[in-house]
Design an enzyme around this catalytic site. Structure first.
Site, PDB file in Angstrom:
ATOM      1  N   THR A   1      -4.614   6.543  -0.134  1.00 45.35           N
ATOM      2  CA  THR A   1      -5.857   7.320  -0.090  1.00 45.35           C
ATOM      3  C   THR A   1      -5.854   8.414  -1.146  1.00 45.35           C
ATOM      4  O   THR A   1      -4.882   9.156  -1.291  1.00 45.35           O
ATOM      5  CB  THR A   1      -6.034   7.945   1.303  1.00 45.35           C
TER       6      THR A   1
ATOM      7  N   GLU B   1     -10.310   4.091   3.670  1.00 49.54           N
ATOM      8  CA  GLU B   1      -9.407   4.786   2.762  1.00 49.54           C
ATOM      9  C   GLU B   1      -9.842   4.480   1.340  1.00 49.54           C
ATOM     10  O   GLU B   1      -9.885   3.313   0.935  1.00 49.54           O
ATOM     11  CB  GLU B   1      -7.950   4.373   2.990  1.00 49.54           C
TER      12      GLU B   1
ATOM     13  N   ASP C   1      -8.877   0.375   2.125  1.00 53.15           N
ATOM     14  CA  ASP C   1      -7.914  -0.100   3.119  1.00 53.15           C
ATOM     15  C   ASP C   1      -8.378   0.365   4.495  1.00 53.15           C
ATOM     16  O   ASP C   1      -7.997   1.434   4.974  1.00 53.15           O
ATOM     17  CB  ASP C   1      -6.518   0.445   2.805  1.00 53.15           C
TER      18      ASP C   1
ATOM     19  N   HIS D   1      -3.783  14.208   0.474  1.00 53.37           N
ATOM     20  CA  HIS D   1      -3.953  13.341   1.641  1.00 53.37           C
ATOM     21  C   HIS D   1      -2.739  13.434   2.561  1.00 53.37           C
ATOM     22  O   HIS D   1      -2.885  13.588   3.784  1.00 53.37           O
ATOM     23  CB  HIS D   1      -4.151  11.890   1.190  1.00 53.37           C
TER      24      HIS D   1
ATOM     25  N   THR E   1      -8.664  -5.442   3.962  1.00 47.34           N
ATOM     26  CA  THR E   1      -8.569  -4.582   2.791  1.00 47.34           C
ATOM     27  C   THR E   1      -9.590  -5.106   1.798  1.00 47.34           C
ATOM     28  O   THR E   1      -9.443  -6.219   1.289  1.00 47.34           O
ATOM     29  CB  THR E   1      -7.155  -4.612   2.183  1.00 47.34           C
TER      30      THR E   1
ATOM     31  N   LYS F   1      -3.567  -1.501  10.187  1.00 42.23           N
ATOM     32  CA  LYS F   1      -3.965  -1.703   8.795  1.00 42.23           C
ATOM     33  C   LYS F   1      -4.234  -3.171   8.464  1.00 42.23           C
ATOM     34  O   LYS F   1      -4.440  -3.508   7.302  1.00 42.23           O
ATOM     35  CB  LYS F   1      -2.851  -1.195   7.877  1.00 42.23           C
TER      36      LYS F   1
ATOM     37  N   ARG G   1      -7.336   4.040  13.260  1.00 44.06           N
ATOM     38  CA  ARG G   1      -6.453   5.192  13.435  1.00 44.06           C
ATOM     39  C   ARG G   1      -5.840   5.255  14.834  1.00 44.06           C
ATOM     40  O   ARG G   1      -4.698   5.701  14.986  1.00 44.06           O
ATOM     41  CB  ARG G   1      -7.226   6.490  13.154  1.00 44.06           C
TER      42      ARG G   1
ATOM     43  N   GLN H   1      -3.152   2.624  14.962  1.00 48.93           N
ATOM     44  CA  GLN H   1      -2.059   3.080  14.098  1.00 48.93           C
ATOM     45  C   GLN H   1      -1.249   4.205  14.751  1.00 48.93           C
ATOM     46  O   GLN H   1      -0.021   4.229  14.675  1.00 48.93           O
ATOM     47  CB  GLN H   1      -2.633   3.555  12.759  1.00 48.93           C
TER      48      GLN H   1
ATOM     49  N   GLU I   1      -9.258   4.089  -2.319  1.00 44.77           N
ATOM     50  CA  GLU I   1      -8.077   3.825  -3.142  1.00 44.77           C
ATOM     51  C   GLU I   1      -8.467   3.047  -4.397  1.00 44.77           C
ATOM     52  O   GLU I   1      -9.570   2.519  -4.508  1.00 44.77           O
ATOM     53  CB  GLU I   1      -7.034   3.006  -2.372  1.00 44.77           C
TER      54      GLU I   1
ATOM     55  N   GLU J   1      -9.749  12.721   7.467  1.00 38.73           N
ATOM     56  CA  GLU J   1      -9.664  14.049   6.858  1.00 38.73           C
ATOM     57  C   GLU J   1     -11.027  14.742   6.840  1.00 38.73           C
ATOM     58  O   GLU J   1     -11.123  15.945   7.111  1.00 38.73           O
ATOM     59  CB  GLU J   1      -9.144  13.933   5.432  1.00 38.73           C
TER      60      GLU J   1
ATOM     61  N   ASP K   1       0.845  -1.185   0.000  1.00 38.30           N
ATOM     62  CA  ASP K   1       0.000   0.000   0.000  1.00 38.30           C
ATOM     63  C   ASP K   1       0.884   1.241   0.000  1.00 38.30           C
ATOM     64  O   ASP K   1       1.886   1.302   0.727  1.00 38.30           O
ATOM     65  CB  ASP K   1      -0.917   0.006   1.219  1.00 38.30           C
TER      66      ASP K   1
ATOM     67  N   TYR L   1       2.785   3.329  15.041  1.00 38.57           N
ATOM     68  CA  TYR L   1       3.452   3.553  13.754  1.00 38.57           C
ATOM     69  C   TYR L   1       4.878   4.078  13.863  1.00 38.57           C
ATOM     70  O   TYR L   1       5.650   3.996  12.901  1.00 38.57           O
ATOM     71  CB  TYR L   1       2.606   4.480  12.869  1.00 38.57           C
TER      72      TYR L   1
END
Length: 419
Positions: A346, A198, A230, A132, A254, A250, A234, A237, A200, A360, A125, A241
């Site tokens: 994204t 997300e 995806d 984004h 998916t 993640k 959050r 993550q 995509e 967002e 990904d 991360y």
């Protein structure tokens, strides 16, 4: 190119996502038949396995279409891909002399169950929409430091889990994980409270590679594209991360669309990307337009209420194209296999209504969005269903991807409370 008319009347209807110009590839089952390859035309599916078995269409010395995936067809190479499209166009076009031989091999979409259209060999990904990346960076680092210093030079990505890829319509469980909010003294194990989507596209590698490839070579390696969601936790993550990037945040699922729109079907809709803010290294330079003019939207339907379209954008907004991402993927000697899946990252446009994630759209939860039901959302709630849609507008026709849907189920009870 104008609409190619078919003797399948529904394929000629205004707004039909699957006219003869499209011919997307999927895997379906119906009645007692096991999953096999099919091609969409109007509101019907061409059963490629029975068409091949009856001798109406044969492209290679061995059967290709009785498999529950398109991997064998992809592995047969671009010459077979072109021959397949030409043969199907000839069999399905208005006035086709072989109509009587083809018609018994059509299955109503309403009677079919869709499956993953290909075996996913690997999944990567990317993070390739400038808007984004800028939006997310602004939330966490401020506008002055929104983009990482490497972002305008390199397609950033991470290797995900192929086992997480599921077909449209698969329900998704809210994940558990370690979370820690800024005001909390220590992490805790809990269901994600900031579960997100997300928007995509996914590029599907149809021919493998061993050595590094150019952007032009990478473009020719791509069999087609699918819608891709995806799902992202959050809060999980955010805690995990640093320093290595996404992992469990993640890994829940998916979701990809059931239909692969081939690269050839998208050729009339080639589009240039945005002007480069910094010159790219030569290996990433594009020989021509590598994006497509694909309209995209996100619909969100609460458990008790009507759908609200919360985002509308376009694939033209991407800063890096899928061929650039694929070419970059090979630079360190990474072998690419038939069935590798590359997520674009994204896709967000320049206005608030064109952002491709709830993170967002709600600006990190500070500005909840209002649904047509009067409810508000910062992140997904149990029972919410998300539908991604994509299409190109041709001269009197559309090239559609179908829906990419998933509904959120509540989290399991604590998986470690056994007794």
């Amino acid at each position: 190119m104008p609409l190619l008319r078919s003797w399948v009347d529904s394929a000629n209807a205004p707004g039909c996502p699957f006219p003869l110009n499209n011919l997307p590839c999927g895997v379906f089952s119906a009645a007692v038949n096991p999953p096999r390859c099919g091609v969409a035309i109007g509101d019907r599916i061409v059963d490629m396995a029975t068409l091949e078995a009856a001798g109406v269409l044969r492209l290679a010395g061995v059967p290709l279409f009785a498999e529950p995936s398109w991997n064998a067809v992809m592995a047969a190479g671009p010459a077979v891909w072109r021959a397949l499209r030409e043969a199907l166009t000839s069999l399905l076009e208005e006035g086709a002399v072989q109509r009587d031989g083809v018609e018994p091999h059509l299955v109503a979409m309403a009677d079919a169950q869709m499956h993953l259209p290909f075996r996913v060999a690997g999944y990567t990904d990317f993070y390739a929409s400038r808007q984004h990346a800028f939006n997310v960076g602004t939330m966490f680092r401020g506008a002055e430091n929104a983009l990482p210093p490497n972002w305008l030079h390199i397609p950033i990505g991470y290797n995900g889990r192929a086992s997480s890829v599921v077909v449209s319509g698969t329900e998704v469980r809210r994940p558990w994980g370690q979370v820690k909010m800024p005001d909390e003294p220590a992490p805790r194990f809990a269901p994600s409270a900031r579960f997100d989507i997300e928007l995509e596209l996914g590029a599907i590698v149809g021919t493998g590679s061993v050595d590094p490839v150019t952007v032009a070579e990478a473009d020719a390696m791509i069999f087609g594209y699918v819608l891709l969601n995806d799902w992202s936790a959050r809060d999980i993550q955010a805690w995990e991360y640093q320093p290595l990037g996404p992992f469990q945040g993640k890994a829940t699922a998916t979701t990809i669309g059931a239909w692969i729109v081939t690269r050839e079907a998208l050729e009339p809709f080639r589009a240039h990307g945005p002007a480069r803010e910094k010159a790219l290294l030569p290996y990433l330079e594009e020989p021509g337009p590598m994006l497509y003019d694909i309209n995209l939207e996100v619909g969100l339907t609460p458990a008790a209420g009507a759908e609200t379209v919360v985002s509308r954008t376009s694939y033209r907004e991407m800063y890096y194209s899928a061929p650039q991402q694929l070419a970059h993927h090979t630079t360190a000697g990474c072998r690419m296999d038939v069935g590798d899946l590359l997520g674009t990252g994204t896709i967000s446009g320049p206005e608030a209504g064109s952002y491709g994630s709830l993170l967002e759209l709600s600006w990190g939860g500070k500005q909840p969005i209002c649904l047509s039901s009067g409810e508000h959302r910062s992140f997904l709630e149990d029972g919410d269903e998300v539908a991604l849609r994509g299409w190109c507008e041709g001269d009197g026709y559309q090239i559609g991807f179908g829906d990419c849907r998933g509904r959120i189920l509540g989290a399991y009870t604590d998986p470690y409370q056994r007794g």
